[in-house]
Write a protein that holds these residues in place. Structure first.
Motif: not given
Length: 274
Positions: A192-221
């Motif tokens: 399973i691949i979790e796509n759109m997992s956070g948003f990468v800021c084009p200016h500072c490259s920091e990743c922000s979880n604008i949706f949520s995170k970990g749903g794909g990994e939890e589903l895999a478990k």
């Protein structure tokens, strides 16, 4: 409406030199399944593999645009349709159902039997030649089209399926149904691949979880599936897709590049040991 032609011969031998066949599935539309298919293909090509993409998404064949091949004339040889190569080395081959539609902007208003008949012949009539991996980009959901793909690939070894989701519960819920589909049809789940997992800021490259995170990994478990990894929502990747550029070549130092490369290598290791 369509340039699809009936061919007298069913060329089951067209997959004889294809080492691995992987389906790319999603429970719902809009999760980036075609994007993941394209980027996995590019990553595998950069790893030195000969790759093919079979795009059977009748209502949304978007991969030709992502690879900047437009709508080329599709030629036939004795074995069937000749795929379109995206590079001079012929290391990435593409065959899209969109190539056979006269007007790509016109809706495909067909009943199930006509769709499945077209997909059935389309799957068997592409002369791939020698490939390390063939990725099959399917429509979203679990429909007649999926059954048609499986029925026509079953004479050849199908290694399994990669499932694409986004972090939200509504998407992971749909993937649960996709997992059930795979189990009922005997298709191995490669991960399973979790796509759109956070948003990468084009200016500072920091990743922000604008949706949520970990749903794909939890589903895999929960389902006992392999979690292949996360791919963030990256404006650089989106721009490359819109412009038909090779993201893997353009941004080798990005975190998104590392994520896609890691996923493709894990998948490749799984295929080679299966």
């Amino acid at each position: 409406m369509c340039q699809f032609k009936n061919m007298e011969q069913n060329n089951d031998g067209n997959l004889a030199q294809v080492r691995h066949v992987v389906l790319v599935l999603s429970g719902k539309g809009g999760v980036g399944k075609s994007t993941i298919t394209t980027e996995l293909a590019l990553a595998l090509r950069h790893a030195g593999k000969k790759v093919g993409i079979l795009d059977v998404d009748l209502c949304g064949p978007s991969i030709p645009r992502m690879l900047s091949v437009g709508r080329p004339d599709v030629h036939q040889c004795d074995s069937g349709w000749v795929p379109v190569y995206t590079d001079a080395e012929k290391s990435l081959a593409l065959m899209s159902i969109g190539f056979l539609l006269e007007d790509p902007d016109e809706a495909v208003v067909w009943r199930g039997p006509k769709k499945t008949a077209m997909i059935a012949q389309f799957v068997s009539d592409v002369a791939w030649g020698e490939l390390d991996v063939l990725l099959v980009d399917t429509p979203p959901g679990t429909s007649d089209e999926h059954l048609a793909v499986l029925e026509n690939l079953k004479k050849h070894k199908v290694d399994g399926a990669v499932l694409v989701t986004t972090p939200q519960a509504v998407s992971t819920g749909d993937v649960r149904r996709e997992i059930t589909f795979c189990k009922k049809t005997g298709v191995q789940i490669l991960g399973i691949i979790e796509n759109m997992s956070g948003f990468v800021c084009p200016h500072c490259s920091e990743c922000s979880n604008i949706f949520s995170k970990g749903g794909g990994e939890e589903l895999a478990k929960l389902t006992g599936s392999v979690f292949l990894g996360c791919v963030p929502l990256d404006p650089l990747l989106s721009t490359c897709i819109e412009e038909g550029k090779d993201f893997m070549q353009s941004f080798p130092d990005s975190a998104t590049f590392s994520a896609i490369s890691s996923i493709s290598q894990t998948l490749l290791n799984s295929l080679q040991t299966s």
